[in-house]
Design a protein around this motif. Sequence first.
Motif, PDB file in Angstrom:
ATOM      1  N   VAL A 235     -24.922 -33.391 -25.548  1.00  0.00           N
ATOM      2  CA  VAL A 235     -25.390 -33.129 -26.921  1.00  0.00           C
ATOM      3  C   VAL A 235     -24.608 -31.999 -27.584  1.00  0.00           C
ATOM      4  O   VAL A 235     -25.036 -31.445 -28.597  1.00  0.00           O
ATOM      5  CB  VAL A 235     -26.904 -32.814 -26.935  1.00  0.00           C
ATOM      6  N   GLN A 236     -23.439 -31.656 -27.007  1.00  0.00           N
ATOM      7  CA  GLN A 236     -22.575 -30.614 -27.568  1.00  0.00           C
ATOM      8  C   GLN A 236     -21.127 -31.101 -27.552  1.00  0.00           C
ATOM      9  O   GLN A 236     -20.702 -31.776 -26.606  1.00  0.00           O
ATOM     10  CB  GLN A 236     -22.688 -29.316 -26.758  1.00  0.00           C
ATOM     11  N   ASP A 237     -20.371 -30.722 -28.572  1.00  0.00           N
ATOM     12  CA  ASP A 237     -18.985 -31.184 -28.704  1.00  0.00           C
ATOM     13  C   ASP A 237     -17.945 -30.139 -28.307  1.00  0.00           C
ATOM     14  O   ASP A 237     -16.824 -30.499 -27.958  1.00  0.00           O
ATOM     15  CB  ASP A 237     -18.721 -31.614 -30.148  1.00  0.00           C
ATOM     16  N   TYR A 238     -18.290 -28.858 -28.383  1.00  0.00           N
ATOM     17  CA  TYR A 238     -17.320 -27.783 -28.171  1.00  0.00           C
ATOM     18  C   TYR A 238     -17.835 -26.780 -27.144  1.00  0.00           C
ATOM     19  O   TYR A 238     -18.995 -26.382 -27.184  1.00  0.00           O
ATOM     20  CB  TYR A 238     -17.026 -27.050 -29.487  1.00  0.00           C
ATOM     21  N   GLU A 294     -15.252 -31.914 -15.366  1.00  0.00           N
ATOM     22  CA  GLU A 294     -16.063 -33.024 -15.870  1.00  0.00           C
ATOM     23  C   GLU A 294     -16.486 -32.778 -17.321  1.00  0.00           C
ATOM     24  O   GLU A 294     -16.529 -33.717 -18.128  1.00  0.00           O
ATOM     25  CB  GLU A 294     -17.280 -33.233 -14.977  1.00  0.00           C
ATOM     26  N   MET A 295     -16.780 -31.533 -17.662  1.00  0.00           N
ATOM     27  CA  MET A 295     -17.163 -31.243 -19.041  1.00  0.00           C
ATOM     28  C   MET A 295     -15.988 -31.419 -19.993  1.00  0.00           C
ATOM     29  O   MET A 295     -16.168 -31.793 -21.157  1.00  0.00           O
ATOM     30  CB  MET A 295     -17.758 -29.834 -19.136  1.00  0.00           C
ATOM     31  N   GLU A 296     -14.774 -31.161 -19.502  1.00  0.00           N
ATOM     32  CA  GLU A 296     -13.582 -31.347 -20.336  1.00  0.00           C
ATOM     33  C   GLU A 296     -13.396 -32.805 -20.739  1.00  0.00           C
ATOM     34  O   GLU A 296     -12.749 -33.095 -21.753  1.00  0.00           O
ATOM     35  CB  GLU A 296     -12.348 -30.843 -19.588  1.00  0.00           C
ATOM     36  N   GLU A 297     -13.955 -33.724 -19.964  1.00  0.00           N
ATOM     37  CA  GLU A 297     -13.861 -35.140 -20.298  1.00  0.00           C
ATOM     38  C   GLU A 297     -14.790 -35.513 -21.445  1.00  0.00           C
ATOM     39  O   GLU A 297     -14.607 -36.551 -22.082  1.00  0.00           O
ATOM     40  CB  GLU A 297     -14.188 -35.984 -19.069  1.00  0.00           C
ATOM     41  N   GLN A 298     -15.802 -34.681 -21.716  1.00  0.00           N
ATOM     42  CA  GLN A 298     -16.789 -34.987 -22.741  1.00  0.00           C
ATOM     43  C   GLN A 298     -16.759 -34.036 -23.937  1.00  0.00           C
ATOM     44  O   GLN A 298     -17.310 -34.356 -24.991  1.00  0.00           O
ATOM     45  CB  GLN A 298     -18.201 -34.946 -22.140  1.00  0.00           C
ATOM     46  N   MET A 299     -16.115 -32.873 -23.783  1.00  0.00           N
ATOM     47  CA  MET A 299     -16.142 -31.851 -24.817  1.00  0.00           C
ATOM     48  C   MET A 299     -14.734 -31.328 -25.089  1.00  0.00           C
ATOM     49  O   MET A 299     -13.842 -31.450 -24.239  1.00  0.00           O
ATOM     50  CB  MET A 299     -17.037 -30.669 -24.384  1.00  0.00           C
ATOM     51  N   THR A 300     -14.554 -30.724 -26.244  1.00  0.00           N
ATOM     52  CA  THR A 300     -13.341 -29.959 -26.520  1.00  0.00           C
ATOM     53  C   THR A 300     -13.535 -28.569 -25.923  1.00  0.00           C
ATOM     54  O   THR A 300     -14.419 -27.827 -26.349  1.00  0.00           O
ATOM     55  CB  THR A 300     -13.088 -29.840 -28.035  1.00  0.00           C
ATOM     56  N   VAL A 301     -12.745 -28.237 -24.920  1.00  0.00           N
ATOM     57  CA  VAL A 301     -12.893 -26.974 -24.199  1.00  0.00           C
ATOM     58  C   VAL A 301     -11.760 -26.034 -24.588  1.00  0.00           C
ATOM     59  O   VAL A 301     -10.578 -26.391 -24.508  1.00  0.00           O
ATOM     60  CB  VAL A 301     -12.901 -27.191 -22.676  1.00  0.00           C
ATOM     61  N   THR A 302     -12.113 -24.831 -25.024  1.00  0.00           N
ATOM     62  CA  THR A 302     -11.147 -23.817 -25.441  1.00  0.00           C
ATOM     63  C   THR A 302     -11.328 -22.576 -24.581  1.00  0.00           C
ATOM     64  O   THR A 302     -12.425 -22.016 -24.522  1.00  0.00           O
ATOM     65  CB  THR A 302     -11.349 -23.433 -26.916  1.00  0.00           C
ATOM     66  N   THR A 303     -10.273 -22.149 -23.902  1.00  0.00           N
ATOM     67  CA  THR A 303     -10.314 -20.928 -23.095  1.00  0.00           C
ATOM     68  C   THR A 303      -9.584 -19.825 -23.854  1.00  0.00           C
ATOM     69  O   THR A 303      -8.396 -19.960 -24.187  1.00  0.00           O
ATOM     70  CB  THR A 303      -9.638 -21.147 -21.725  1.00  0.00           C
ATOM     71  N   LEU A 304     -10.284 -18.740 -24.142  1.00  0.00           N
ATOM     72  CA  LEU A 304      -9.697 -17.666 -24.946  1.00  0.00           C
ATOM     73  C   LEU A 304      -8.713 -16.843 -24.132  1.00  0.00           C
ATOM     74  O   LEU A 304      -8.929 -16.565 -22.951  1.00  0.00           O
ATOM     75  CB  LEU A 304     -10.811 -16.760 -25.486  1.00  0.00           C
ATOM     76  N   ASP A 305      -7.629 -16.419 -24.794  1.00  0.00           N
ATOM     77  CA  ASP A 305      -6.640 -15.583 -24.134  1.00  0.00           C
ATOM     78  C   ASP A 305      -6.989 -14.105 -24.328  1.00  0.00           C
ATOM     79  O   ASP A 305      -7.995 -13.762 -24.965  1.00  0.00           O
ATOM     80  CB  ASP A 305      -5.230 -15.899 -24.633  1.00  0.00           C
ATOM     81  N   ALA A 306      -6.177 -13.219 -23.771  1.00  0.00           N
ATOM     82  CA  ALA A 306      -6.479 -11.791 -23.771  1.00  0.00           C
ATOM     83  C   ALA A 306      -6.611 -11.227 -25.186  1.00  0.00           C
ATOM     84  O   ALA A 306      -7.506 -10.413 -25.468  1.00  0.00           O
ATOM     85  CB  ALA A 306      -5.404 -11.035 -22.993  1.00  0.00           C
ATOM     86  N   ASP A 307      -5.728 -11.632 -26.090  1.00  0.00           N
ATOM     87  CA  ASP A 307      -5.792 -11.116 -27.458  1.00  0.00           C
ATOM     88  C   ASP A 307      -7.055 -11.602 -28.173  1.00  0.00           C
ATOM     89  O   ASP A 307      -7.688 -10.834 -28.922  1.00  0.00           O
ATOM     90  CB  ASP A 307      -4.555 -11.560 -28.249  1.00  0.00           C
TER      91      ASP A 307
END
Length: 338
Positions: A235-238, A294-307
């Motif tokens: 039930v979540q996209d991001y 598995e969540m990456e297959e269903q959602m847009t996953v963004t990992t933040l960098d140091a900045d």
Amino acid sequence: MKKKMTLVAAAFAASALTLTACGGGAGGDAGADGETYSWDMTITVSETSTWWAGAEKFAELLDEKSDGRMTVNLFANEQLSGGDPAAGVEMLANGDKAFSYNSPIIYSGIDSRFSAITAPFLYADYEEADAAIADGGAEAYMGLTEDLGIKMLGFGESGFRQITNSKKEITEPGDIPGLKVRVAGSDLFLDIYQELGADPVSMNFAEVFTSLQNGTIDGQENPFDVIYSNGLMDVQDYLTVWNYVYDPLILGMNLEMYEALSDEDQAIVDEAAAEANEYQINLSRENESTQLAEMEEQMTVTTLDADQLQAFREAMQPVYDSYESKWTPEVADAVKAP
């Protein structure tokens, strides 16, 4: 240098305790007299979580080490308190049930000092969190729980908290204003998200899935295991991976009830809790990469960098300024990364 110590667990023992055989639950040589116990234990989330796996391990170890004298009845989703974890903590403190895994976030509703270990961006990774807990953090929280009449036996782990939502990718503080985000029931978390410009909402976790599904809220924040085991990716996209809060779990026992046990039975509870917590923590960390994949297959996953993370840290400075006195120097210093 702060005193080094072994992490043991935190468990609340309550009046769901049933005593049989002679001794009537008094201390002394109760264990030697064959005292038997039937205890209830709750967790906040579902049976598919590592919280539940840790609780099951704890129950198994108590049964094994006591030769069947200690049994534990397990309940998921805070069933004994109507889905309300804050009420569940009160039940534990009052002796209305035996054991529970609960986050310090829930305890902070009783005493704001508990939220110190969940300060935003306090730890960069698990290594820093482990070092701080071993180097005085666990000892400080044992003192806090004892003030509530609870014998803390140690920490389990929920993990680093992430944020999900159904509206947009989050990469900077400017992406959060206007989002209606469910947060844990804590003044600290309400203030964090208000500072970021969100519309934070506190509700029982049992209501979160439906509220996300019907659009009552846009998003929520929790560790991987809670997101995954409760199917929130449906039930979540991001999903934004930012490790912004480290969230341990307190496993405990009502202090009065613990002290009524014989020395031998106290040792059984201590040992079972320590082993169960270690098992639960290892399982939670081992599962993270698989859960994320598995969540990456269903959602847009963004990992933040140091900045990107630094921008969020700077945005949190007013929160730190506001809470340092509430945490007290003693507790805040105890949980800082060495």
